[in-house]
Write a protein that holds these residues in place. Structure first.
Motif, short mmCIF file in Angstrom:
data_model
loop_
_atom_site.label_atom_id
_atom_site.label_comp_id
_atom_site.label_asym_id
_atom_site.label_seq_id
_atom_site.Cartn_x
_atom_site.Cartn_y
_atom_site.Cartn_z
N UNK A 30 0.81 -1.23 0.00
CA UNK A 30 0.00 0.00 0.00
C UNK A 30 0.84 1.28 0.00
N UNK A 31 2.06 1.22 0.54
CA UNK A 31 2.96 2.38 0.57
C UNK A 31 2.31 3.61 1.23
N UNK A 32 1.67 3.39 2.35
CA UNK A 32 1.12 4.52 3.11
C UNK A 32 2.26 5.40 3.61
N UNK A 33 1.99 6.69 3.72
CA UNK A 33 3.00 7.60 4.25
C UNK A 33 2.33 8.86 4.76
N UNK A 34 3.11 9.70 5.43
CA UNK A 34 2.59 10.96 5.94
C UNK A 34 2.24 11.93 4.81
N UNK A 35 2.62 11.58 3.58
CA UNK A 35 2.38 12.47 2.45
C UNK A 35 1.05 12.20 1.75
N UNK A 36 0.31 11.22 2.20
CA UNK A 36 -0.99 10.94 1.59
C UNK A 36 -2.03 11.96 2.05
N UNK A 37 -2.99 12.31 1.19
CA UNK A 37 -4.10 13.17 1.63
C UNK A 37 -4.84 12.53 2.80
N UNK A 38 -5.22 13.36 3.76
CA UNK A 38 -5.82 12.85 5.00
C UNK A 38 -7.11 13.58 5.33
N UNK A 44 -8.41 9.49 8.39
CA UNK A 44 -8.15 8.42 7.43
C UNK A 44 -7.28 8.94 6.30
N UNK A 45 -6.28 8.15 5.90
CA UNK A 45 -5.41 8.51 4.79
C UNK A 45 -5.94 7.91 3.50
N UNK A 46 -5.91 8.71 2.44
CA UNK A 46 -6.42 8.28 1.13
C UNK A 46 -5.28 8.32 0.11
N UNK A 47 -5.40 7.49 -0.89
CA UNK A 47 -4.34 7.41 -1.89
C UNK A 47 -4.25 8.68 -2.74
N UNK A 48 -5.38 9.31 -2.99
CA UNK A 48 -5.40 10.50 -3.83
C UNK A 48 -6.44 11.49 -3.30
N UNK A 49 -6.39 12.70 -3.83
CA UNK A 49 -7.39 13.69 -3.44
C UNK A 49 -8.77 13.32 -3.95
N UNK A 50 -8.82 12.57 -5.05
CA UNK A 50 -10.12 12.11 -5.55
C UNK A 50 -10.74 11.12 -4.56
N UNK A 54 -14.24 11.70 -2.51
CA UNK A 54 -15.34 10.73 -2.43
C UNK A 54 -15.67 10.41 -0.98
N UNK A 55 -14.66 10.34 -0.15
CA UNK A 55 -14.86 10.07 1.28
C UNK A 55 -15.66 11.18 1.95
N UNK A 56 -15.46 12.42 1.49
CA UNK A 56 -16.09 13.57 2.14
C UNK A 56 -17.40 14.00 1.48
N UNK A 57 -17.43 14.03 0.16
CA UNK A 57 -18.61 14.57 -0.53
C UNK A 57 -19.03 13.72 -1.72
N UNK A 58 -18.61 12.46 -1.74
CA UNK A 58 -18.97 11.58 -2.84
C UNK A 58 -20.39 11.05 -2.73
N UNK A 59 -20.77 10.14 -3.60
CA UNK A 59 -22.13 9.57 -3.57
C UNK A 59 -22.43 8.84 -2.26
N UNK A 60 -21.41 8.19 -1.69
CA UNK A 60 -21.59 7.47 -0.42
C UNK A 60 -20.52 7.91 0.57
N UNK A 61 -20.60 9.13 1.07
CA UNK A 61 -19.56 9.63 1.96
C UNK A 61 -19.68 9.05 3.36
N UNK A 62 -18.61 9.20 4.13
CA UNK A 62 -18.67 8.87 5.56
C UNK A 62 -19.56 9.92 6.22
N UNK A 63 -20.63 9.49 6.86
CA UNK A 63 -21.70 10.40 7.29
C UNK A 63 -21.18 11.50 8.20
N UNK A 64 -20.46 11.15 9.24
CA UNK A 64 -20.00 12.16 10.20
C UNK A 64 -18.98 13.10 9.55
#
Length: 350
Positions: A30-38, A44-50, A54-64
């Motif tokens: 997975x190559x997680x690092x402190x440089x991933x968008x968070x 939560x760390x994500x691979x990309x800003x996209x 999606x995590x924040x404002x996508x079709x199925x976002x994390x509710x909180x």
């Protein structure tokens, strides 16, 4: 059971595994690092800003996370702030406006004819240069890309160099609807060899190309969108460690690992529209430059453990350490992980 689940939960992306061996294998690839968008809410760390979008404002976002983001989040940089008033103050600096005046109007103010060459390379002290080429078509079906126009812009968003280029093979499709190039623009255009030499001089900044090194060099960082294709069509070689291609930068790519268009990236991360009708190379240069500068200053901590893709990749989870790794916490496993790409924030340290 709860402790087992917690122990086998990735501390970066929060994926859960039944066995600790599966978690270790996940960390290997997975190559997680402190440089991933968070995510600023759940961390939560994500691979990309996209992915983060999606995590924040996508079709199925994390509710909180979506609830907090709707009140205190910036839809451009995707950061979370302490209050809604802080967000409003931030947006004044986060959202860019369009360039307002394109290349043609700038040239007219400088009393330069539309088909002329602009060369301010000697006056530029910029360490970063954005390059954009516009292609016309060659070949029997007009599908062969021929570089007919090039524009270079410095950090101050002023034009360093602009020229129409005389293609070396006949043009069969001027692609006027998108390029705005007509036959008269290329009639007295600059020969390709001359353009190649001038661009090489500007980029190398007085240093022989064979002497250029990744650190301590006078050569300039080159950014753009699809820059490899532009350089190939120009016939210009440049060291890959000085190229910052917006199209291939992992944090700006789609979740499918395909490239986003410059038009989309500008609208999503800078907050204004480009390429409406004929494409202005100056406007595209400025957009690419602004995207690079935004990615260069994301506020990441510096990752000393792995060099963040700077140099050969190392396996921090070797098989001979398997038993030791299985006894580690998820947080300790994450500390060993490193990015598989060079984060542009490190340019600020070089």
């Amino acid at each position: 059971m709860d402790s087992e689940t917690h122990r086998n939960k990735c501390a970066a992306c929060y994926r859960q595994y039944n066995k600790v061996e599966h978690l270790i294998e996940h960390m290997r690839v997975s190559y997680h690092s402190v440089h991933e968008p968070k995510c600023g809410v759940c961390q939560k760390q994500c691979r990309s800003y996209e992915s983060l979008r999606e995590h924040l404002i996508g079709p199925l976002p994390k509710v909180e996370c979506a609830r907090v983001f709707s009140i205190r989040g910036c839809n451009l940089c995707l950061k979370i702030f302490d209050s809604s008033s802080a967000v409003r103050s931030h947006r004044a600096t986060c959202q860019f406006s369009g360039t307002m005046t394109g290349l043609i109007s700038r040239m007219s103010r400088m009393n330069i004819q539309a088909g002329s060459c602009i060369d301010n390379g000697q006056m530029s002290g910029s360490c970063v240069v954005a390059l954009v080429c516009k292609m016309v078509g060659g070949g029997s079906d007009g599908s062969l890309d021929l570089c007919a126009r090039v524009c270079l812009v410095g950090e101050d968003e002023n034009i360093i160099y602009h020229a129409y280029i005389k293609p070396q093979v006949p043009v069969t499709n001027y692609r006027y609807e998108s390029t705005g190039i007509r036959p008269e623009h290329l009639r007295d255009a600059v020969p390709l060899k001359q353009v190649q030499r001038r661009i090489q001089d500007i980029l190398c900044n007085g240093e022989p190309i064979w002497k250029i090194r990744s650190k301590g060099s006078k050569a300039r960082i080159l950014t753009g969108h699809g820059i490899d294709h532009d350089l190939k069509c120009l016939g210009v070689e440049y060291p890959s460690f000085l190229i910052r291609d917006i199209a291939n930068y992992p944090p700006l790519m789609k979740t499918s690992k395909l490239s986003n268009s410059l038009k989309y990236l500008t609208q999503a991360y800078l907050g204004y529209d480009i390429q409406n009708g004929m494409q202005d190379p100056y406007e595209d240069c400025v957009a690419a430059l602004r995207l690079y500068m935004r990615m260069r200053h994301p506020g990441h901590p510096r990752d000393y453990a792995c060099g963040c893709g700077d140099g050969p990749m190392r396996n921090n989870y070797p098989a001979w350490r398997q038993r030791e790794l299985e006894r580690m916490t998820a947080e300790a496993l994450l500390d060993l992980s490193g990015s598989d790409y060079y984060c542009w924030c490190l340019d600020a340290y070089n």
